[in-house]
Design an enzyme around this catalytic site. Structure first.
Site, PDB file in Angstrom:
ATOM      1  N   ASP A   1     -68.558  33.788  41.966  1.00 44.34           N
ATOM      2  CA  ASP A   1     -67.133  34.189  42.191  1.00 44.34           C
ATOM      3  C   ASP A   1     -67.214  35.469  41.324  1.00 44.34           C
ATOM      4  OD1 ASP A   1     -64.535  34.480  42.752  1.00 44.34           O
ATOM      5  OD2 ASP A   1     -63.769  32.639  42.348  1.00 44.34           O
TER       6      ASP A   1
ATOM      7  N   ASP B   1     -67.367  39.674  41.756  1.00 49.56           N
ATOM      8  CA  ASP B   1     -66.315  40.624  41.367  1.00 49.56           C
ATOM      9  C   ASP B   1     -66.550  41.706  40.452  1.00 49.56           C
ATOM     10  OD1 ASP B   1     -64.362  39.029  42.822  1.00 49.56           O
ATOM     11  OD2 ASP B   1     -62.762  39.323  41.292  1.00 49.56           O
TER      12      ASP B   1
ATOM     13  N   ASP C   1     -74.874  34.263  31.715  1.00 49.84           N
ATOM     14  CA  ASP C   1     -74.314  35.259  30.653  1.00 49.84           C
ATOM     15  C   ASP C   1     -75.217  36.436  30.737  1.00 49.84           C
ATOM     16  OD1 ASP C   1     -76.270  33.523  29.904  1.00 49.84           O
ATOM     17  OD2 ASP C   1     -75.381  33.088  27.841  1.00 49.84           O
TER      18      ASP C   1
ATOM     19  N   TYR D   1     -64.756  23.760  41.764  1.00 52.86           N
ATOM     20  CA  TYR D   1     -63.534  24.040  42.798  1.00 52.86           C
ATOM     21  C   TYR D   1     -63.244  22.567  43.332  1.00 52.86           C
ATOM     22  CZ  TYR D   1     -64.527  29.042  42.333  1.00 52.86           C
ATOM     23  OH  TYR D   1     -64.768  30.293  41.413  1.00 52.86           O
TER      24      TYR D   1
ATOM     25  N   LYS E   1     -76.935  28.440  34.376  1.00 50.39           N
ATOM     26  CA  LYS E   1     -76.759  27.954  33.057  1.00 50.39           C
ATOM     27  C   LYS E   1     -77.527  26.800  32.690  1.00 50.39           C
ATOM     28  CE  LYS E   1     -74.355  29.336  29.076  1.00 50.39           C
ATOM     29  NZ  LYS E   1     -74.880  30.382  28.262  1.00 50.39           N
TER      30      LYS E   1
END
Ligand code: NAD
Length: 357
Positions: free
Chosen positions: A245, A249, A221, A142, A189
């Site tokens: 993020d 969701d 994942d 970001y 990751k």
């Protein structure tokens, strides 16, 4: 207790739902004899239209001097369809988080039994789920350098993390894990990304300060898969900005809807309390938005910013009682919900206040 609260409704349904979060705070003030002084400020598309700036100086100044902020959402279709627009609503949100030193976003996945049927997941998989996400807010892609080649054939977003950024949120997450089931899952990751390898190294170091907390490291994942396969296996989940993020969701479906999830952003400065959803252009201005995430954000403010646990519980209980009485907004209604029990934003907000009083 005497507190100054800044209300930033923002754009779209942000404006429609925040009024109910604010009214929940007003009701609590009356009921428990506190003085909450409210001020209001603009941000996002609304602020761009009025001042050309998504985060006007006046808003930032008010934010820095208030005791807590209740925020709605920012965003407008105009910018979603024009990714090259230089001035954008989300710049306001990213800047205020940076300016207030808000580095940890806490997202409790609170599952009301009444909404087990509203989720797309099976009730037996969901029942008993209670997760607290810690999403890092100041680093990651970001904020890294962004490049687009002149001929439009190449683009790059730089993902970066500093050791101190991982340390400070990891400590917050471990402290929380101590007060819960003493289990923490750090999601990264690290098999591919250097930032994730630093993340994992630092979390392993901090873990040694909390030997009473059981630490698990999981790849993003796998975490995305486990979250829908067996959400009960998670308690405190610690993760970076982008992964958090997306995962939260996904996790919102555990709670039935984006319209149910509240969040708290905390750090060095004024705490910032907001629903996890956006400005939802598709339903804005139609009295369809679920106001419960904003009301639950007010509960988080009472708990985390002001230490008013009893008051916070009263707000959450009022939401539970409203759901128990069968009232739903469209997003959390199931096939069995009678249409007479499906309410608009304002009617649902009013029902919760009735229970709260
Ligand atoms: P969104 O969260 O606004 O909406 C996603 C879906 O969930 C939509 O179908 C919407 O109708 C539904 N939904 C969201 N909140 C709801 C509620 N309270 N009640 C009922 N249904 C609800 O995400 P999006 O559509 O990807 O983005 C819309 C705009 O919001 C974009 O401009 C985006 O940039 C912005 N956005 C802002 C924030 C923020 O302010 N924190 C977060 C995410 C997206």
């Amino acid at each position: 207790m005497n507190k100054n609260i800044l209300i930033i409704p923002g754009d779209g349904i942000g404006q429609e739902v925040t009024t109910w979060g604010k009214q929940a705070l007003e009701t609590i003030a009356k009921k428990y004899d506190h003085t909450f002084n409210f001020d209001e400020a603009i941000m996002g598309h609304t602020a761009i239209e009025e001042t050309g700036n998504p985060l006007p100086d006046e808003t930032l100044a008010k934010a820095k001097t208030s005791d807590a902020i209740l925020f709605g959402a920012i965003g407008h279709a105009k910018y979603d369809n024009d990714p090259s627009a230089k001035v954008r609503p989300e710049q306001g949100l990213l800047k205020i988080r940076k300016e207030l030193g808000l580095y940890a976003n806490l997202r409790p996945i609170l599952l009301f039994d009444e909404l087990l049927e509203a989720s797309s997941l099976k009730p037996e998989i969901l029942r008993g789920t209670d997760i607290l996400f810690f999403r890092e807010l100041t680093g990651d892609v970001y904020f890294g350098e962004k490049i687009r080649s002149e001929d439009n054939s190449f683009a790059s977003d730089l993902m970066n993390y500093h050791r101190y950024e991982v340390e400070r949120i990891a400590r917050k997450a471990y402290e929380a894990a101590r007060t819960r089931s003493k289990k923490l899952c750090s999601v990264d990751k690290a098999n591919v990304l250097e930032t994730s390898r630093l993340w994992r190294d630092v979390v392993q170091e901090i873990a040694r300060e909390y030997p009473d907390v059981e630490t698990e490291h999981m790849f993003i994942d796998n975490a995305a898969m486990q979250l829908v396969k067996n959400p009960k296996k998670f308690d405190v989940v610690l993760t970076a900005n982008l992964f958090g993020d997306i995962l939260t969701d996904e996790a919102s479906q555990i709670a039935g809807s984006m319209g149910m999830l509240a969040s708290a952003s905390i750090g060095d400065g004024t705490g910032f309390f907001e629903p996890i959803h956006g400005s939802a252009h598709d339903i804005a201005g139609q009295n369809k938005a679920n106001p419960l995430a904003s009301i639950l954000s007010a509960a988080l403010m009472l708990d985390i910013a002001f230490g008013l646990q009893e008051e916070a519980k009263a707000v959450t209980q009022a939401v539970a009682d409203t759901l128990k009485a069968g009232w739903r907004t469209g997003d959390i209604a199931s096939a069995e919900t009678p249409t007479t029990r499906i309410l608009g934003t304002n009617e649902m907000g009013a029902k919760v206040l009735e229970c709260l009083r």
